[in-house]
Design an enzyme around this catalytic site. Structure first.
Site, PDB file in Angstrom:
ATOM      1  N   ASN A   1       7.777   5.278  -4.749  1.00 34.11           N
ATOM      2  CA  ASN A   1       7.391   3.980  -5.325  1.00 34.11           C
ATOM      3  C   ASN A   1       7.512   3.935  -6.850  1.00 34.11           C
ATOM      4  OD1 ASN A   1       4.858   3.224  -2.805  1.00 34.11           O
ATOM      5  ND2 ASN A   1       6.967   2.495  -2.970  1.00 34.11           N
TER       6      ASN A   1
ATOM      7  N   GLU B   1       0.321   8.230  18.075  1.00 37.09           N
ATOM      8  CA  GLU B   1       0.858   7.019  18.694  1.00 37.09           C
ATOM      9  C   GLU B   1       1.278   6.076  17.572  1.00 37.09           C
ATOM     10  OE1 GLU B   1       1.329   6.295  21.919  1.00 37.09           O
ATOM     11  OE2 GLU B   1       0.659   8.310  22.440  1.00 37.09           O
TER      12      GLU B   1
ATOM     13  N   ASP C   1       2.686  -2.280   4.460  1.00 40.44           N
ATOM     14  CA  ASP C   1       3.894  -3.014   4.095  1.00 40.44           C
ATOM     15  C   ASP C   1       3.740  -4.523   4.161  1.00 40.44           C
ATOM     16  OD1 ASP C   1       6.278  -1.476   3.479  1.00 40.44           O
ATOM     17  OD2 ASP C   1       5.821  -0.487   5.378  1.00 40.44           O
TER      18      ASP C   1
HETATM   19  C1  FPP Z   1       4.033  -2.024   0.291  1.00 42.24           C
HETATM   20  O1  FPP Z   1       4.368  -3.410   0.353  1.00 42.24           O
HETATM   21  C2  FPP Z   1       2.803  -1.839  -0.479  1.00 42.24           C
HETATM   22  C3  FPP Z   1       2.654  -1.005  -1.544  1.00 42.24           C
HETATM   23  C4  FPP Z   1       3.747  -0.182  -2.076  1.00 42.24           C
HETATM   24  C5  FPP Z   1       1.385  -0.923  -2.274  1.00 42.24           C
HETATM   25  C6  FPP Z   1       0.117  -1.018  -1.484  1.00 42.24           C
HETATM   26  C7  FPP Z   1      -1.001  -1.267  -2.424  1.00 42.24           C
HETATM   27  C8  FPP Z   1      -2.085  -2.045  -2.195  1.00 42.24           C
HETATM   28  C9  FPP Z   1      -2.348  -2.677  -0.894  1.00 42.24           C
HETATM   29  C10 FPP Z   1      -3.076  -2.360  -3.284  1.00 42.24           C
HETATM   30  C11 FPP Z   1      -3.625  -1.239  -4.088  1.00 42.24           C
HETATM   31  C12 FPP Z   1      -4.203  -0.130  -3.293  1.00 42.24           C
HETATM   32  C13 FPP Z   1      -5.527   0.089  -3.087  1.00 42.24           C
HETATM   33  C14 FPP Z   1      -5.949   1.271  -2.293  1.00 42.24           C
HETATM   34  C15 FPP Z   1      -6.556  -0.814  -3.578  1.00 42.24           C
HETATM   35  P1  FPP Z   1       5.703  -3.903  -0.352  1.00 42.24           P
HETATM   36  O2  FPP Z   1       5.415  -4.221  -1.773  1.00 42.24           O
HETATM   37  O3  FPP Z   1       6.765  -2.899  -0.123  1.00 42.24           O
HETATM   38  O4  FPP Z   1       6.016  -5.240   0.397  1.00 42.24           O
HETATM   39  P2  FPP Z   1       7.456  -5.740   0.821  1.00 42.24           P
HETATM   40  O5  FPP Z   1       7.941  -4.752   1.867  1.00 42.24           O
HETATM   41  O6  FPP Z   1       7.183  -7.083   1.404  1.00 42.24           O
HETATM   42  O7  FPP Z   1       8.299  -5.785  -0.403  1.00 42.24           O
END
Ligand code: FPP
Length: 225
Positions: free
Chosen positions: A50, A185, A2
């Site tokens: 998502n 944990e 996150d």
């Molecule tokens: C949550 O942060 C993150 C995601 C939904 C996507 C995670 C993806 C990556 C790190 C990159 C692609 C993956 C790989 C394995 C290379 P958020 O967007 O919800 O952040 P926020 O809570 O600040 O809005």
């Protein structure tokens, strides 16, 4: 993982820049876990919820995933890291599906570490799927047990997570590994995922080693073992 979006917005950048930085953090954390000898690492990269994000963001995330797989699969093979996908691969776009299947088959023999990518994943859906698969396998009600059930989850054959890390100040499970995290944990950190590097990882591991895990027993029973 996150905090990518907020990390970017705090810097006056588009959310996708946060995801790019998040993908770099993935590389750092995988490399460090491999170095430390951590045998299983699971990253929640895309939940079944998502899909509700703006189309452009979803498409940017899938492009990043494709780029990541293109670069990292050969390295994972060299470094003996097995790729496993937790989630509904069939529901992913064709290029990502193909790259993931290719990555899983190329690294299937790797034994030093397992990298689970939770993609198009939801914990409740996984539990329903496991129940359905058990019924389809013709198991009699008397054959149902917790151990048997675990064999029908995406994580079949893998141990339950010892430590669950959630970044960016969120303190929820968000439909993540609901069955498997019964005794995990939990570690919550305000650090946003793109800033979660070697230092932050070590801090989480230090916190974990300081925990007393009793699995429902009393401390006296544990001490007597
Ligand atoms: C949550 O942060 C993150 C995601 C939904 C996507 C995670 C993806 C990556 C790190 C990159 C692609 C993956 C790989 C394995 C290379 P958020 O967007 O919800 O952040 P926020 O809570 O600040 O809005």
């Amino acid at each position: 993982m996150d905090g990518n979006g907020r990390w970017a917005q705090a810097r006056g950048l588009a959310r996708v820049e946060g995801h790019k930085a998040g993908a770099e953090a993935v590389r750092t954390v995988v490399t460090e876990c491999r170095k430390l000898g951590i045998p299983h690492l699971t990253l929640y990269a895309f939940s079944s919820e998502n899909w509700n994000r703006p189309k452009a963001e979803v498409s940017a995330l899938f492009s990043l995933l494709l780029e990541f797989l293109g670069k990292e699969i050969p390295r994972m093979e060299r470094e003996d890291i097995r790729l496993v996908v937790l989630g509904d691969v069939d529901g992913l776009p064709l290029p990502q599906r193909t790259a993931l299947r290719h990555g899983m088959s190329r690294t299937a023999h790797c034994r030093s570490m397992t990298l689970n990518l939770a993609l198009n994943y939801g914990g409740r859906a996984e539990i329903v799927r496991a129940a359905r698969r058990m019924a389809e396998a013709g198991l009699a009600p008397g054959d149902y047990s917790e151990e048997r059930f675990a064999d029908y989850l995406y994580t079949a054959g893998q141990p339950d997570p010892d430590l669950l890390v959630r970044t960016s100040g969120e303190q929820r499970l968000s439909n993540y590994l609901l069955f498997q995290c019964a005794y995990s944990e939990f570690y919550f950190t305000p650090v946003a995922w793109p800033d979660f590097g070697v230092e932050a990882l070590h801090e989480a591991l230090r916190a974990f080693t300081g925990r007393s895990r009793r699995f429902g027993k009393t401390q006296e029973q544990i001490d007597a073992c």
